[in-house]
Design a protein around this motif. Structure first.
Motif, short mmCIF file in Angstrom:
data_model
loop_
_atom_site.label_atom_id
_atom_site.label_comp_id
_atom_site.label_asym_id
_atom_site.label_seq_id
_atom_site.Cartn_x
_atom_site.Cartn_y
_atom_site.Cartn_z
N ASN A 47 24.45 43.74 31.21
CA ASN A 47 24.90 44.03 29.84
C ASN A 47 25.77 45.27 29.75
OD1 ASN A 47 23.18 41.86 29.05
ND2 ASN A 47 21.45 43.28 28.96
N CYS A 48 26.52 45.58 30.81
CA CYS A 48 27.35 46.79 30.84
C CYS A 48 28.83 46.43 30.78
CB CYS A 48 27.08 47.59 32.12
SG CYS A 48 25.43 48.30 32.25
N GLU A 49 29.63 47.42 30.37
CA GLU A 49 31.07 47.33 30.49
C GLU A 49 31.51 48.34 31.53
OE1 GLU A 49 35.27 47.48 27.99
OE2 GLU A 49 33.49 48.42 27.13
N LEU A 50 32.23 47.89 32.55
CA LEU A 50 32.71 48.74 33.63
C LEU A 50 34.22 48.79 33.54
CD1 LEU A 50 30.44 47.29 36.47
CD2 LEU A 50 29.90 49.08 34.80
N ILE A 51 34.74 49.97 33.25
CA ILE A 51 36.17 50.15 32.97
C ILE A 51 36.83 50.83 34.16
CG2 ILE A 51 37.87 51.13 31.40
CD1 ILE A 51 35.68 51.21 29.27
N GLY A 52 37.75 50.16 34.81
CA GLY A 52 38.41 50.70 35.98
C GLY A 52 39.65 51.50 35.66
N GLY A 53 40.57 51.54 36.61
CA GLY A 53 41.82 52.27 36.45
C GLY A 53 42.78 51.81 37.52
N THR A 54 43.88 52.49 37.68
CA THR A 54 44.86 52.16 38.71
C THR A 54 44.60 53.03 39.92
OG1 THR A 54 46.49 51.51 37.06
CG2 THR A 54 47.31 52.01 39.27
N PHE A 55 44.38 52.40 41.08
CA PHE A 55 43.94 53.11 42.27
C PHE A 55 44.91 52.86 43.43
CE2 PHE A 55 40.27 51.52 39.89
CZ PHE A 55 39.63 52.70 39.57
N SER A 56 45.44 53.93 44.00
CA SER A 56 46.14 53.81 45.27
C SER A 56 45.11 54.12 46.35
CB SER A 56 47.32 54.79 45.33
OG SER A 56 48.28 54.46 44.37
N ASN A 57 44.42 53.09 46.80
CA ASN A 57 43.19 53.33 47.55
C ASN A 57 43.36 53.43 49.05
OD1 ASN A 57 43.56 50.73 48.40
ND2 ASN A 57 41.87 49.86 47.24
N SER A 58 44.56 53.24 49.55
CA SER A 58 44.84 53.37 50.98
C SER A 58 43.89 52.53 51.82
CB SER A 58 44.73 54.85 51.41
OG SER A 58 45.62 55.66 50.68
N GLY A 59 43.51 51.37 51.31
CA GLY A 59 42.64 50.47 52.06
C GLY A 59 41.16 50.71 51.86
N ASN A 60 40.77 51.78 51.13
CA ASN A 60 39.36 51.99 50.86
C ASN A 60 38.84 50.93 49.91
OD1 ASN A 60 38.92 54.40 52.39
ND2 ASN A 60 40.06 55.53 50.85
N ASN A 61 37.54 50.70 49.97
CA ASN A 61 36.93 49.69 49.12
C ASN A 61 36.63 50.28 47.75
OD1 ASN A 61 36.66 47.56 51.19
ND2 ASN A 61 35.31 49.03 52.15
N VAL A 62 37.26 49.72 46.74
CA VAL A 62 37.11 50.20 45.37
C VAL A 62 36.73 49.02 44.50
CG1 VAL A 62 38.29 51.25 43.42
CG2 VAL A 62 38.81 52.03 45.72
N ALA A 63 35.68 49.17 43.70
CA ALA A 63 35.24 48.04 42.88
C ALA A 63 34.42 48.52 41.70
CB ALA A 63 34.40 47.08 43.73
N GLY A 64 34.31 47.65 40.70
CA GLY A 64 33.42 47.96 39.60
C GLY A 64 31.98 48.01 40.08
N VAL A 65 31.61 47.06 40.94
CA VAL A 65 30.27 47.01 41.51
C VAL A 65 30.40 46.81 43.02
CG1 VAL A 65 28.04 45.82 41.56
CG2 VAL A 65 29.31 45.99 39.41
N ILE A 66 29.77 47.68 43.80
CA ILE A 66 29.69 47.52 45.24
C ILE A 66 28.23 47.27 45.60
CG2 ILE A 66 29.81 48.74 47.45
CD1 ILE A 66 32.38 50.01 46.55
N VAL A 67 27.99 46.19 46.35
CA VAL A 67 26.64 45.89 46.85
C VAL A 67 26.73 45.93 48.37
CG1 VAL A 67 24.76 44.23 46.90
CG2 VAL A 67 26.16 44.45 44.84
N LEU A 68 26.10 46.94 48.97
CA LEU A 68 26.23 47.20 50.40
C LEU A 68 24.84 47.35 51.01
CD1 LEU A 68 28.01 47.98 52.87
CD2 LEU A 68 27.93 50.34 52.03
N ASP A 69 24.58 46.58 52.08
CA ASP A 69 23.29 46.69 52.79
C ASP A 69 22.12 46.53 51.83
OD1 ASP A 69 24.57 47.20 55.27
OD2 ASP A 69 24.81 49.30 54.70
N SER A 70 22.23 45.64 50.87
CA SER A 70 21.22 45.51 49.82
C SER A 70 20.90 44.04 49.58
CB SER A 70 21.70 46.15 48.52
OG SER A 70 21.94 47.54 48.70
N SER A 71 19.69 43.78 49.07
CA SER A 71 19.22 42.41 48.93
C SER A 71 18.51 42.18 47.60
CB SER A 71 18.27 42.06 50.09
OG SER A 71 18.89 42.22 51.34
N TYR A 72 18.58 40.94 47.14
CA TYR A 72 17.83 40.44 45.98
C TYR A 72 18.12 41.25 44.71
CZ TYR A 72 15.61 38.47 50.05
OH TYR A 72 15.41 37.85 51.26
N CYS A 73 19.38 41.62 44.56
CA CYS A 73 19.81 42.35 43.37
C CYS A 73 20.43 41.37 42.37
CB CYS A 73 20.82 43.44 43.74
SG CYS A 73 20.14 44.66 44.89
#
Length: 453
Positions: A168-194
């Motif tokens: 039930n959230c609003e995630l507001i991004g922007g313009t990113f020059s990320n140089s290949g880095n991982n950029v996201a509203g939601v990152i799920v890393l090494d995690s389970s059953y979320c």
């Protein structure tokens, strides 16, 4: 006693009603579990924050909330502090974990009333604002999450954690020059059953169209569930990168992408390991070069079951399968329409699909499907059926969308729901027209999709 919150003239009041029976669930709560209150200028101790009149600060709540506690955030803007270079740990990482019967819940008292705003770090990849690191059973519910200006930051980081809920959230991004880095509203890393559900995720844009910028990004994940989210104006909407197993994506609205039309709306990449047992169903996918792309850039196989989705307006095709070895994949009961090309499904693969049938290909009024495969090439659905022996029960009929080409989920309801799918089932994301696809409530800052259902 059961507690309910009523909002009168912008203020929150608590009323109590006696309940007849105590449930077994309540018996597992710790003796100290309670409701607590937070305000942007709150300064009370944790003990006093059980009263609405003496709220505490965000930092006090994060440091003290324990299993069974629900922390209510009063409306207002919360300066969450400076993000750091350790992107694994969100700024608001709770000190404790909840339990299965007694999660820790952080909740905006008024939906979208509490705005969590981080101060960007000056480095190239920065910590998120909310989420969990090395925790279990934590819920974030009803917030607007943003940064003060464009930065290379995720907003939600679930890292090395299990049973985390973002809803039930609003995630507001922007313009990113990320140089290949991982950029996201939601990152799920090494995690389970979320669970990531009923969120509005928009504005994650890389000016160079780098696919590492996405609404959701996953890696090393097991059994996570992503449903009823609405994506809009991202470079890519969903990026399942590698080593994910049994993740499920359903009833999401994947809206038009931000930049070019060459990216995949939903990108699955086995960059450094298998993506297995992926389930993708009852999603509406609008635009992109591909609706879904199963890439296998490192010779690692993936398995995906893709069914009962609605694809509209892909510039290349509804689905692409990568040039290297792809193992079992299935594509059935999908509706594909509105492509400016005749191509509606584009497969480059030495491996045959486990199931490729019972789809409706209706491409901009063209009753044909152009499908490529390393073994067989055809330019019409009829040739594809007779020569290549795929889609033997597929059709090219008008699906009868209410408003084809629109950006709302309800635009892709149908005037009728014929049972022409597998085993007499219905094709497409809507089975009856009563399902909820995408968020159930659009936040007040909506930037593109004006109504939901």
């Amino acid at each position: 006693m059961e507690k309910t919150h009523n909002l009168i003239n912008g203020k929150a009041f608590i009323t109590f009603a006696i309940i007849a029976h105590m449930t077994l669930f309540s018996s597992v709560l710790s003796a100290s579990a309670a409701d607590h209150y937070v305000a942007p200028t709150g300064s009370a101790t944790w003990a006093l924050s059980v009263s609405q009149s003496t709220p505490c600060s965000v930092s006090t709540a994060i440091a003290n909330a324990a299993a069974g506690d629900t922390v209510y955030f009063f409306p207002g803007t919360y300066a969450t502090g400076m993000q750091s270079s350790n992107y694994h740990i969100p700024i608001l990482n709770p000190s404790n974990s909840g339990t299965a019967g007694a999660p820790i819940v952080f909740k905006s008292l008024v939906p979208f009333g509490a705005i969590l705003q981080g101060t960007p770090y000056t480095g190239t990849q920065t910590a998120a604002i909310i989420g969990a690191y090395n925790k279990t059973y934590v819920t974030w519910d009803g917030f607007i999450v943003t940064t003060q200006n464009s930065s290379t930051a995720a907003l939600v980081q679930i890292d090395n954690s299990n049973y985390i809920t973002i809803q039930n959230c609003e995630l507001i991004g922007g313009t990113f020059s990320n140089s290949g880095n991982n950029v996201a509203g939601v990152i799920v890393l090494d995690s389970s059953y979320c669970s990531v559900n009923n969120n509005y995720i928009h504005g994650y844009i890389d000016p160079n169209n780098n696919h590492n910028t996405a609404g959701i990004w996953t890696c090393n994940s097991v059994g996570n569930h992503f449903f009823n989210n609405t994506f809009y104006n991202n470079t890519e909407n969903i990026y399942s990168k590698y080593k994910s197993d049994s993740d499920v994506y359903n009833n999401n609205l994947l809206g038009p992408l931000a930049n070019l039309s060459t990216n995949a709306n939903f990108y699955v990449q086995n960059y450094n390991g298998l993506v297995t047992s992926l389930s993708i169903y009852q999603n509406i996918v609008i635009g992109g070069g591909y609706g879904i792309s199963l890439d296998t850039s490192q010779n690692a196989g993936n398995t995906a079951k893709i069914y009962n989705n609605t694809f509209y307006g892909q510039s290349i095709g509804a689905m692409g399968v990568g040039t290297k070895l792809t193992t079992t994949w299935s594509f059935y009961n999908n509706i594909v329409a509105g492509s400016p090309q005749q191509s509606v499904i584009w497969t480059y693969s030495a491996a045959n699909p486990g199931q490729l049938d019972f789809n409706n290909y209706y491409s901009s009024g063209k009753y044909s499907a152009r499908v490529y495969d390393t073994v067989c090439t055809a330019t019409t659905l009829g040739n594809w059926q007779t020569t290549c022996k795929y889609d033997l029960n597929s059709v090219t009929t008008d699906p009868g969308f209410v408003n084809p080409g629109g950006n709302k989920a309800s635009d892709y309801k149908r005037k009728s729901y014929p049972s022409n799918g597998i085993n007499g089932s219905v094709m497409g994301a809507y089975l009856t027209g009563t399902e909820v696809i995408g968020v159930s409530v659009i936040p007040p800052r909506n930037l593109g999709i004006t109504t939901v259902q």
